[in-house]
Design an enzyme around this catalytic site. Structure first.
Site, PDB file in Angstrom:
ATOM      1  N   ASP A 264      15.877  68.099  64.605  1.00 26.94           N
ATOM      2  CA  ASP A 264      14.595  68.129  65.311  1.00 26.94           C
ATOM      3  C   ASP A 264      14.016  69.535  65.386  1.00 26.94           C
ATOM      4  O   ASP A 264      14.684  70.511  65.035  1.00 26.94           O
ATOM      5  CB  ASP A 264      14.742  67.534  66.722  1.00 26.94           C
ATOM      6  CG  ASP A 264      15.993  68.036  67.453  1.00 26.94           C
ATOM      7  OD1 ASP A 264      16.565  69.061  67.038  1.00 26.94           O
ATOM      8  OD2 ASP A 264      16.390  67.411  68.431  1.00 26.94           O
TER       9      ASP A 264
ATOM     10  N   ASN B 135      20.724  63.046  79.865  1.00 23.34           N
ATOM     11  CA  ASN B 135      20.073  61.739  80.065  1.00 23.34           C
ATOM     12  C   ASN B 135      20.427  60.740  78.959  1.00 23.34           C
ATOM     13  O   ASN B 135      19.823  59.673  78.859  1.00 23.34           O
ATOM     14  CB  ASN B 135      18.550  61.898  80.165  1.00 23.34           C
ATOM     15  CG  ASN B 135      17.909  62.381  78.863  1.00 23.34           C
ATOM     16  OD1 ASN B 135      18.599  62.602  77.870  1.00 23.34           O
ATOM     17  ND2 ASN B 135      16.604  62.540  78.870  1.00 23.34           N
TER      18      ASN B 135
ATOM     19  N   HIS C 237      20.161  61.258  75.658  1.00 20.38           N
ATOM     20  CA  HIS C 237      19.408  61.333  74.395  1.00 20.38           C
ATOM     21  C   HIS C 237      20.271  61.862  73.254  1.00 20.38           C
ATOM     22  O   HIS C 237      21.250  62.564  73.481  1.00 20.38           O
ATOM     23  CB  HIS C 237      18.104  62.140  74.564  1.00 20.38           C
ATOM     24  CG  HIS C 237      18.265  63.625  74.705  1.00 20.38           C
ATOM     25  ND1 HIS C 237      17.328  64.409  75.330  1.00 20.38           N
ATOM     26  CD2 HIS C 237      19.221  64.482  74.293  1.00 20.38           C
ATOM     27  CE1 HIS C 237      17.715  65.667  75.277  1.00 20.38           C
ATOM     28  NE2 HIS C 237      18.856  65.738  74.662  1.00 20.38           N
TER      29      HIS C 237
ATOM     30  N   GLU D 283      14.590  60.233  73.343  1.00 16.85           N
ATOM     31  CA  GLU D 283      14.755  60.119  74.789  1.00 16.85           C
ATOM     32  C   GLU D 283      15.002  58.657  75.181  1.00 16.85           C
ATOM     33  O   GLU D 283      14.761  57.748  74.369  1.00 16.85           O
ATOM     34  CB  GLU D 283      13.477  60.630  75.481  1.00 16.85           C
ATOM     35  CG  GLU D 283      13.150  62.090  75.178  1.00 16.85           C
ATOM     36  CD  GLU D 283      14.008  63.081  75.964  1.00 16.85           C
ATOM     37  OE1 GLU D 283      15.146  62.743  76.339  1.00 16.85           O
ATOM     38  OE2 GLU D 283      13.520  64.195  76.205  1.00 16.85           O
TER      39      GLU D 283
END
Ligand code: PGA
Length: 255
Positions: A67, A136, A138, A143
């Site tokens: 990314d 979280n 991801h 996400e």
């Protein structure tokens, strides 16, 4: 899925580097999928050591990163291009033209995403993909709520991720980009082998959900349970909320 719990960050990193080095030695033209963040830094350090001391050869290796932030130029110290050059590429004998990171400055971001997918395909697919995990759940910037079959695309970063990453931007959340280009979960699942790394107590919940929880888009990392060749390597702190007992060595070394 192979789950391996190492004593600490250093051992986790050494083991991950060994798995990557194995692929590099067996297949000099291998395609490596790479990750950024604090977690893989130790793995890259060990790969650099192997290059310098043991002659690990990256001259024909091709890489694709997961990314990149939208809007950060390659020379911005928080861009992932900058990170990869600093933490790995500048210290090994890889050809820079063989390293790929999505261009977050592209005028046509959608076309950039499509081109990235195409380049991975043309390179023959990813042999081994390194992954971190967000607190979280991801993976890359997929996400919670991401489609489990998503491809490379633009994602809006959650507040939580921007807060987590603010530490790299003078602790000012406003400086953290709002968007990123990220490989999709479907893209990641096509890699021939996955290595997911996690270190520290703040990853313990996410790891427990990814490894022992149900497969759900609410914890994108849980999708690794679908993959037939995945190794999850973590330190004891990241393993602290797992219910199962997991070894510190892979199956083939325990025979
Ligand atoms: P970290 O990030 O390695 O900096 O903890 C991992 C991630 O968010 O994927």
């Amino acid at each position: 899925m192979e789950v391996i719990v190492k004593e600490n960050y250093e051992e986790m990193s050494k083991f991950a580097a060994q798995l990557i080095a194995e692929v590099v030695r067996k297949k000099p033209r291998a395609v490596l999928g790479l990750a950024t963040g604090s977690t893989p830094i130790g793995t890259y350090k060990e790969l650099i050591r192997m290059h310098k001391e043991e002659g690990l050869d990256f001259s024909q290796i091709v890489t694709f990163n997961l990314d990149e932030y939208v809007g950060l130029p390659p020379d911005h110290p928080q861009s992932y291009r900058y990170f990869m050059n600093e933490h790995l590429f500048n210290h090994i004998n890889i050809r820079m033209e063989n390293t790929h990171i999505p261009n977050g400055m592209a005028k046509d971001l959608k076309a950039e995403c499509e081109k990235y997918e195409q380049m991975i395909k043309e390179a023959g697919g990813i042999d081994i993909q390194l992954l971190g995990i967000g607190a979280n759940g991801h993976i890359a910037f997929n996400e919670p709520g991401s489609s489990l079959s998503s491809r490379t695309r633009i994602k809006t970063l959650t507040e939580k991720t921007r807060q987590d990453n603010a530490r790299f931007f003078d602790n000012e959340i406003n400086k953290v980009p709002k968007y990123a280009i990220t490989m999709g979960i479907g893209t990641i699942l096509e890699a021939r082998k996955l290595i997911l790394l996690a270190s520290g107590e703040n990853k313990a919940d996410a790891i427990a959900r990814a490894v022992e929880g149900p497969i759900t888009a609410q914890c994108p990392a849980s999708v690794i349970q679908f993959h037939r060749n995945v190794v999850v390597i973590m330190d004891k702190a990241a393993a602290s909320k797992l219910k199962g007992n997991y070894p510190d060595t892979p199956a083939e070394l325990r025979l």
